[in-house]
Design an enzyme around this catalytic site. Sequence first.
Site: not given
Ligand code: PGA
Length: 255
Positions: A95, A166
């Site tokens: 992450h 992400e």
């Molecule tokens: P968020 O977090 O939706 O607050 O941007 C995404 C994540 O923790 O992967």
Amino acid sequence: MNNKYLIANFKTNKNLKDVQSYFETLSSYLVANPAKDLNITVMLNHLHILSGMKWAENFSVGSQSGIAEDSGSYTSAVSIKQLVDEKVEWILLGHSEEFAFFHETIESVNKKLLKAIAGNMKVVLCFGETVKDEFEKTVKTLESQLADMLINVDWKNIGQIIFAYEPRWAIGFGHSLGQDKANEIIGAIKKFLVRQYREEPKVLYGGSVKLDTIEGYMKEENIDGVLVGKEALDVDNFIKMIKVSEATLEETKDK
Ligand code: PGA
């Protein structure tokens, strides 16, 4: 059957009582309205995971982290071995906030990944570029990041990993990548993973997904679901996200 994922990441939020009440509300909703096309998982920190609290059975929980070392002097950390011993099914690795706040590196993600796979855990493996760039460059950056994270991972175990694309610039800041672009990038990454590992893995999108944008992501052909942080913290909102996702998957089933 449309089989997609809705994964919530609680980060460092909620005390045990809050989590208990969230799960009671969520599970009574899911008992009355079983999810047909959606796998639902909530990622917790070890305070909750190791508390011995009884979790509802129709959705799964996972850990937000874990270190590769089995035991020793690593104050504040929980080890992947401890999680495996407690029969924790899922783990979130790579992450962006671990990179930003806890000195995570691609090498340490690789070590953790190998450990979690050996413990038969299911892994949500995050990857993403730090800055917005043009398509070709972004795909190249992501491919090289993934190749390094996956060193020594046997293709037979690739099914244990759900990938989560992400973009690091999108997480937690309210900026998201539009569904079309996310679909395009995930499509390219799937092709890369198929070339390397023969099988097409599941790849989710994450980064500021909201109640009013989830439908767009769930609709896209290449996107196998979403990872949601902030917007999942309120249980009523999360249930609305489940409803929208289920309705979208039902609609797109035979298309
Ligand atoms: P968020 O977090 O939706 O607050 O941007 C995404 C994540 O923790 O992967």
